[in-house]
Enzyme design. Structure first.
Site, PDB file in Angstrom:
ATOM      1  N   HIS A   1     196.272  36.786  17.046  1.00  0.00           N
ATOM      2  CA  HIS A   1     196.505  37.762  15.971  1.00  0.00           C
ATOM      3  C   HIS A   1     196.752  39.179  16.486  1.00  0.00           C
ATOM      4  O   HIS A   1     196.244  40.156  15.930  1.00  0.00           O
ATOM      5  CB  HIS A   1     195.337  37.759  14.997  1.00  0.00           C
ATOM      6  CG  HIS A   1     195.218  36.504  14.184  1.00  0.00           C
ATOM      7  ND1 HIS A   1     196.304  35.751  13.802  1.00  0.00           N
ATOM      8  CD2 HIS A   1     194.114  35.862  13.687  1.00  0.00           C
ATOM      9  CE1 HIS A   1     195.887  34.702  13.097  1.00  0.00           C
ATOM     10  NE2 HIS A   1     194.577  34.743  13.021  1.00  0.00           N
TER      11      HIS A   1
ATOM     12  N   HIS B   1     196.167  37.274   6.070  1.00  0.00           N
ATOM     13  CA  HIS B   1     195.072  36.365   6.446  1.00  0.00           C
ATOM     14  C   HIS B   1     193.993  36.314   5.356  1.00  0.00           C
ATOM     15  O   HIS B   1     192.804  36.296   5.662  1.00  0.00           O
ATOM     16  CB  HIS B   1     194.464  36.811   7.778  1.00  0.00           C
ATOM     17  CG  HIS B   1     193.861  35.712   8.580  1.00  0.00           C
ATOM     18  ND1 HIS B   1     192.762  34.997   8.150  1.00  0.00           N
ATOM     19  CD2 HIS B   1     194.191  35.190   9.777  1.00  0.00           C
ATOM     20  CE1 HIS B   1     192.433  34.101   9.065  1.00  0.00           C
ATOM     21  NE2 HIS B   1     193.303  34.185  10.059  1.00  0.00           N
TER      22      HIS B   1
ATOM     23  N   GLU C   1     198.151  30.692   5.870  1.00  0.00           N
ATOM     24  CA  GLU C   1     198.837  31.744   6.611  1.00  0.00           C
ATOM     25  C   GLU C   1     200.292  31.335   6.840  1.00  0.00           C
ATOM     26  O   GLU C   1     200.593  30.563   7.735  1.00  0.00           O
ATOM     27  CB  GLU C   1     198.136  31.981   7.949  1.00  0.00           C
ATOM     28  CG  GLU C   1     196.657  32.292   7.831  1.00  0.00           C
ATOM     29  CD  GLU C   1     195.920  32.007   9.138  1.00  0.00           C
ATOM     30  OE1 GLU C   1     196.310  32.587  10.177  1.00  0.00           O
ATOM     31  OE2 GLU C   1     194.964  31.205   9.122  1.00  0.00           O
TER      32      GLU C   1
END
Length: 346
Positions: free
Chosen positions: A107, A179, A311
């Protein structure tokens, strides 16, 4: 009528103020957004009796976000999901990213987009908020100055739509997602939520949750959600520890536009959510690593499997898999992506 309210949500350690925006539509849906991480902190949706309830995991104060959390509601990037060993090669140049998830980069690294302050602007005529962030060349190891815009819109059709765009001055890789962790019941676990995913393949992973490169059929496996099934109904067939999903699904698409790719329903509240996206993949994550240490809006405790994520994305570790859809962005090009979460009653 639709409306937007602005207020102070707290102060960053460097003294910078963080705004919170509250968007409301004519049906009473409420979305709350903050400049830190361009985060969706709260989403109030009615149940079958019209009672409002928060369906996303989040906090009601900045201190908890600053204290660390598992990306609740955040805009993640520059590269959402995992890159193996934090390494990739682009145009003959090798890049090393920070390692922040076992031996891999996750991420966007140690201080990804979820931990940055985004410049914001209310767009009252659209019931929307625009967030903008300039990720500088070399930030978290990524090449190029990346100018990113994220617009959240709460529509009168009870949809929270997220539009992403980005440009760069040097070849780079980009994979952006939201997210948010969802629980359509507003509490308890999500094991009995029913889900259907328009995907006949998925990307198998190794023990570090890195794709093997295969696009495997879901038919006959625990990953087959082509017909609706309860999220927790096949946990006993999964081999990862802790049990649950943290896998990318290869979406069946008819074109490049915005398409409905996922349907989720919860029987006790009669809430239903549809996911629409322009992306080729979607990660289903079932809150496997939530451990009960965090409390959120309304005092809700986030235990294991108390929420799930959908996601929308390009595939994990795509820069190291030439057969996966490319995540390369070059100067003169524009990255564009849209995802929407639409709410209905059963």
């Amino acid at each position: 009528m639709s409306k937007i309210q602005e207020e102070n949500f707290g102060t960053l350690p460097d003294g910078g103020a963080v705004k919170r925006y509250t968007l409301t539509n004519r049906n009473g849906l409420v979305a709350k957004l903050i400049e830190y991480g361009a985060i969706l902190t709260e989403l109030q949706v009615p149940d079958r009796n019209g009672k409002m309830g928060n369906v996303v995991a989040g906090f009601d104060n900045l201190e908890q976000y600053l204290g660390g959390h598992p990306f609740f509601g955040a805009t993640t990037g520059r590269y959402a999901n995992r890159i193996a060993k934090g390494k990739f090669t682009l145009d003959g140049n090798s890049y090393q990213l920070p390692i922040n998830n076992g031996p891999n980069s996750l991420h966007g690294g140690v201080k990804g987009f979820d931990k940055r302050w985004w410049k914001s602007e209310a767009l009252p005529e659209k019931n929307a908020v625009r967030f903008r962030y300039l990720s500088k060349d070399g930030e978290e190891g990524y090449p190029g100055n990346l100018d990113v815009t994220v617009i959240y819109t709460l529509t009168e059709e009870d949809t929270i739509q997220i539009d992403y765009s980005a440009t760069t001055d040097k070849a780079t890789i980009v994979n952006l997602t939201n997210h948010s962790y969802f629980n359509l019941a507003g509490g308890g676990d999500i094991l009995n939520h029913e889900i259907r995913i328009a995907a006949d393949r998925y990307t198998p992973v190794n023990s570090e949750l890195i794709p093997t490169g295969e696009l495997a059929p879901v038919a006959g496996t625990a990953f087959d959600f082509q017909a609706a099934a309860k999220i927790g109904s096949r946990f006993d067939r999964l081999t990862n520890t802790p049990r649950g999903y943290d896998h990318n699904f290869v979406l069946k698409r008819s074109g490049s536009g915005l398409e409905t790719v996922c349907w989720v329903s919860e029987a006790t509240t009669w809430r239903r959510m549809e996911v629409l996206t322009t992306e080729p993949g979607m990660q289903l994550y079932t809150g496997n690593f939530l451990d009960g240490k965090l409390k959120g809006v309304g005092g809700v405790t986030y235990h294991q499997h108390s929420a799930f994520c959908l996601e929308t994305q390009h595939f994990p570790d795509s820069p190291n898999h030439p057969k996966f859809p490319s995540t390369v962005l070059r100067p003169g090009e524009a990255f564009r992506s849209t995802t929407a979460y639409r709410f209905l009653k059963l």
